[in-house]
Design a protein around this motif. Sequence first.
Motif, PDB file in Angstrom:
ATOM      1  N   MET A   1      22.677  22.258  -6.320  1.00  0.00           N
ATOM      2  CA  MET A   1      21.017  20.842  -6.135  1.00  0.00           C
ATOM      3  C   MET A   1      20.994  20.499  -8.081  1.00  0.00           C
ATOM      4  O   MET A   1      21.563  21.627  -9.114  1.00  0.00           O
ATOM      5  N   GLN A   2      19.995  19.941  -7.878  1.00  0.00           N
ATOM      6  CA  GLN A   2      19.578  19.827  -9.024  1.00  0.00           C
ATOM      7  C   GLN A   2      18.261  20.065  -9.393  1.00  0.00           C
ATOM      8  O   GLN A   2      17.046  19.521  -9.113  1.00  0.00           O
ATOM      9  N   TYR A   3      18.005  20.771 -10.151  1.00  0.00           N
ATOM     10  CA  TYR A   3      16.612  20.867 -11.554  1.00  0.00           C
ATOM     11  C   TYR A   3      15.989  20.351 -12.446  1.00  0.00           C
ATOM     12  O   TYR A   3      16.944  20.236 -13.462  1.00  0.00           O
ATOM     13  N   LEU A   4      15.098  19.474 -12.512  1.00  0.00           N
ATOM     14  CA  LEU A   4      14.114  18.375 -13.633  1.00  0.00           C
ATOM     15  C   LEU A   4      13.229  20.247 -13.952  1.00  0.00           C
ATOM     16  O   LEU A   4      11.710  20.662 -13.421  1.00  0.00           O
ATOM     17  N   VAL A   5      13.885  20.453 -15.452  1.00  0.00           N
ATOM     18  CA  VAL A   5      12.743  21.702 -16.285  1.00  0.00           C
ATOM     19  C   VAL A   5      11.561  20.836 -17.125  1.00  0.00           C
ATOM     20  O   VAL A   5      12.303  20.454 -18.088  1.00  0.00           O
ATOM     21  N   SER A   6      10.137  20.904 -16.304  1.00  0.00           N
ATOM     22  CA  SER A   6       9.920  20.478 -17.922  1.00  0.00           C
ATOM     23  C   SER A   6       9.215  20.736 -19.217  1.00  0.00           C
ATOM     24  O   SER A   6       8.477  21.904 -18.139  1.00  0.00           O
ATOM     25  N   VAL A   7       8.814  20.758 -19.936  1.00  0.00           N
ATOM     26  CA  VAL A   7       8.296  21.230 -21.435  1.00  0.00           C
ATOM     27  C   VAL A   7       6.636  21.336 -20.894  1.00  0.00           C
ATOM     28  O   VAL A   7       6.989  19.876 -21.635  1.00  0.00           O
ATOM     29  N   ILE A   8       6.624  21.604 -20.840  1.00  0.00           N
ATOM     30  CA  ILE A   8       4.695  21.438 -21.298  1.00  0.00           C
ATOM     31  C   ILE A   8       3.954  21.786 -22.615  1.00  0.00           C
ATOM     32  O   ILE A   8       4.467  23.378 -22.990  1.00  0.00           O
ATOM     33  N   ASN A   9       3.740  20.621 -23.173  1.00  0.00           N
ATOM     34  CA  ASN A   9       3.182  21.612 -24.135  1.00  0.00           C
ATOM     35  C   ASN A   9       1.988  20.934 -24.194  1.00  0.00           C
ATOM     36  O   ASN A   9       0.555  20.117 -24.165  1.00  0.00           O
ATOM     37  N   ASN A  10       0.639  21.531 -25.051  1.00  0.00           N
ATOM     38  CA  ASN A  10      -0.652  21.507 -25.492  1.00  0.00           C
ATOM     39  C   ASN A  10      -1.067  21.350 -26.601  1.00  0.00           C
ATOM     40  O   ASN A  10      -2.081  21.440 -26.870  1.00  0.00           O
ATOM     41  N   SER A  11      -0.297  21.445 -27.575  1.00  0.00           N
ATOM     42  CA  SER A  11      -0.328  20.546 -28.768  1.00  0.00           C
ATOM     43  C   SER A  11       0.416  19.436 -29.545  1.00  0.00           C
ATOM     44  O   SER A  11       1.847  19.027 -28.540  1.00  0.00           O
ATOM     45  N   THR A  12      -0.150  18.680 -30.517  1.00  0.00           N
ATOM     46  CA  THR A  12       1.237  17.566 -31.263  1.00  0.00           C
ATOM     47  C   THR A  12       2.273  18.284 -31.644  1.00  0.00           C
ATOM     48  O   THR A  12       3.393  17.578 -32.279  1.00  0.00           O
ATOM     49  N   ASP A  13       1.973  19.693 -31.886  1.00  0.00           N
ATOM     50  CA  ASP A  13       3.406  20.020 -33.062  1.00  0.00           C
ATOM     51  C   ASP A  13       4.650  19.898 -31.911  1.00  0.00           C
ATOM     52  O   ASP A  13       4.328  19.616 -31.009  1.00  0.00           O
ATOM     53  N   LEU A  14       5.757  20.195 -33.089  1.00  0.00           N
ATOM     54  CA  LEU A  14       6.925  19.313 -32.398  1.00  0.00           C
ATOM     55  C   LEU A  14       7.462  20.728 -32.832  1.00  0.00           C
ATOM     56  O   LEU A  14       6.839  21.671 -33.110  1.00  0.00           O
ATOM     57  N   ALA A  15       8.987  20.551 -31.776  1.00  0.00           N
ATOM     58  CA  ALA A  15       9.606  21.820 -31.935  1.00  0.00           C
ATOM     59  C   ALA A  15       9.636  22.117 -33.865  1.00  0.00           C
ATOM     60  O   ALA A  15       9.980  21.747 -34.054  1.00  0.00           O
TER      61      ALA A  15
END
Lengths: 413, 107
Positions: free
Chosen positions: B1-15
């Motif tokens: 199976m394939q899964y979408l793992v979405s990264v949730i951000n709550n600020s405008t900071d980049l990694a």
Amino acid sequence: MKAGDVADAITRAHQGEWARVVASLTRRFGDLDIAEEAAAEAFAAAVERWPADGVPPSPGAWLTTTANRKAIDRIRREGKRDGKQREALMLYDDDPPEPRGAIEDERLRLIFTCCHPALSMEARVALTLRMVGGLTVPEIARAFLVGEDALARRITRAKAKIKTAGIPYRVPSAGDLRPRVAGVLEVLFLVFNEGYLATGPGTDPVRRDLAAEAIRLTRLIRGLMPDDGEVAGLLALMLLIEARQAARVTAGGDLVPLGEQDRGAWDTALIAEGHRLVRERLTSGVGPGRYQLLAAINAVHTSAADVRDTDWSQIVALYDQLVRLDPSPVVALNRAVAVAELDGPEVGLAVVDRLGDALAGYREYHATRADLLRRLGRIGEARAAYGRAIEVPGNAAETAYLTQRRDQLASPT
Amino acid sequence: MQYLVSVINNSTDLATDAEQAAIDVFNDRLIADGYWVFAGGLGGPDSSTVLDNRGETPVVTDGPFVETKEYIVGFWILEAPDLDVALKLAAEGSKACNRKVEVRPFL
């Protein structure tokens, strides 16, 4: 055979075989929906045919075979599967039943799938009672005081998520087992408490049956995982609580606190079994988990023939261990109750008062304060604390008990 | 199976550099173990454009299509045999990028 005997045989088969039938069909067809429906049809067929044909020599095998045929009929009827898959299913048609050991594992798979952490707690409870416990949708809906349609949707959604999200049908690997078992026990304890707290006049008996159902399912898991200490601990805990049920509520539905219960009305067989399990865990040499400690605390309570014989120092020592595992304020509150018995209500109240910030919205906090204040003769404060406890929404029998307690205290003049 | 793992951000900071380094290590492992399908980082909601061409002419509006405090800032697409494996990988991914993630199956 008398009609009553057939009915008994069907009830026994339902209790003993439902989960086995659902589990083995789920493995074979890879689909909880098909398994559930086919199992229900097989039991309906038993209700129809056993009174006329007699109870088959091996009811479990009869039910499994019948359910398998029903499942295959449905797959043929729907014709959704590709030809190859259909053919594979047909080859299995007259398979001999699975060896017993393999089937036991199937039931564990079923339990772990129904209690998967990716499902909501409500869904886990409903699914476990339906798939493992074999309760009908109307029964579960009545027991949890929700509408049948809502409950049916909850189960359907959970089954759909299992399928779509790829929740696996297997026992977790050794590394994941401990947290996953804890998750299963959480579901069972929640079911037990729903039944345990459902007391009072006018309560649907099906709600009380939840406690018995939770014990039955915990026994099943204990049989499947006999070396797990927390499984044994939860079973012991449930038995020792259930043993006191008859003494806990009057005929009129009023609650009787532990210290005032008629200990002669306790169920000695359940207590003996609970004590045996607690002793077994004590000799295991493995550090106890939460349920084992709670069971040990209940074992101390149920060892005292008279409330005055209760070994409170032992209970405080067990709570000290529990606080180390679970530093929640609720555990600290229960420990304070024991401290009050050991060192007096004044010491207990000092401990309770320190928990006020965390537990201001918790009924038991105010009820405990009220009781300690009453014992210290601080009647006005006790009445006020009972009042606050009553204001917190909760179980009707508890409210009645607290109101009665408050009204027994003379108003300050 | 394939899964979408979405990264949730709550600020405008980049990694941060440290987060990016941890993500690189995690990505290398996904590739080495055969779980990797695709991954990418996304521009913030301010950079999105919404387009609706269900009518006669396309209507273009400045995005995002819903205003939320939390939004998707990147994703992985993973190949995994079942949800348990996907959740385990997602847990590592969440640690690596130091953000919440959401796991959803492809149909």
